[in-house]
Scaffold this motif. Structure first.
Motif: not given
Ligand SMILES: Cc1cc2nc3c(=O)[nH]c(=O)nc-3n(C[C@H](O)[C@H](O)[C@H](O)COP(=O)(O)O)c2cc1C
Length: 187
Positions: A110, A105, A138, A140, A76, A68, A130, A133, A73-74
């Protein structure tokens, strides 16, 4: 330099359609973006503050944190379990939310997508993801959404990468997240 997007999948089963969606995202990533699916979520113990201390952090959790940290960026991929986020994904978020104020994060973008069997495609789980996170640090991207209903029938014979509509939607998701992650890298 490639923008690195870490994909976290909320289902551990071998035939997971969310896993397949993540694999499709790997293939559909635009030039300049690299999507990596994190493989070890099932090995990460339940979050416990007693073991989250120097010298005691389990190897699988340390690997998750390292992956991470290295990501820009992430993305999910969450199915829905009993109207909310599967425990494996929530556990990952909890590990990545600590140390408090310095979690992995780190304000990075995200996006949350997924598929579930129900008629809404798991929107409750994805909304809850959301929320968690965002609280975990993060950034979002609220308007990147993709919830695909009827997973077990829609993907029974067809891999998401070979479903033209899904592939097009996923391509847009990854491209938009890449745009946000690229801004973070450039900043
Ligand atoms: C414990 C459990 C609870 C579930 N709860 C829901 C639910 O609340 N809403 C829903 O749409 N599907 C629910 N399902 C069905 C999942 O959406 C379906 O199994 C989905 O394909 C799982 O994603 P996967 O293919 O990535 O494993 C549930 C499945 C399990 C195993």
């Amino acid at each position: 330099m490639s923008v690195r997007i870490l994909a976290l999948v909320g289902s551990l089963r071998a035939g997971s359609h969310n896993r397949q969606l993540a694999e499709a995202a790997v293939k559909l990533a635009p030039e300049g973006a690299e999507v990596e699916v994190f493989d070890g979520l099932g090995d990460v113990p339940f979050y416990n503050e007693d073991i989250d201390v120097e010298g005691s952090v389990p190897e699988a959790a340390a690997q998750l944190r390292a992956a991470a940290q290295a990501a820009d960026g992430f993305l999910f991929f969450s199915p829905e379990y009993n109207g909310t986020i599967p425990a494996v994904l929530k556990n990952a978020i909890d590990w990545l939310s600590r140390p408090y104020g310095a979690g992995a994060f780190g304000g990075k973008p995200v996006a949350v997508v997924g598929t579930a069997f129900g008629q809404y495609g798991g929107v409750w789980a994805q909304d809850d993801t959301r929320k968690a996170v965002g609280i975990a640090g993060g950034k979002v991207i609220e308007d990147i959404k993709l919830s695909i209903p009827g997973s077990l029938t829609r993907f029974a014979e067809t891999h998401p990468a070979d479903d033209a509509e899904v592939a097009a939607q996923l391509t847009e998701v990854v491209a938009r997240l890449h745009g946000h992650a690229g801004e973070t890298v450039a900043a």
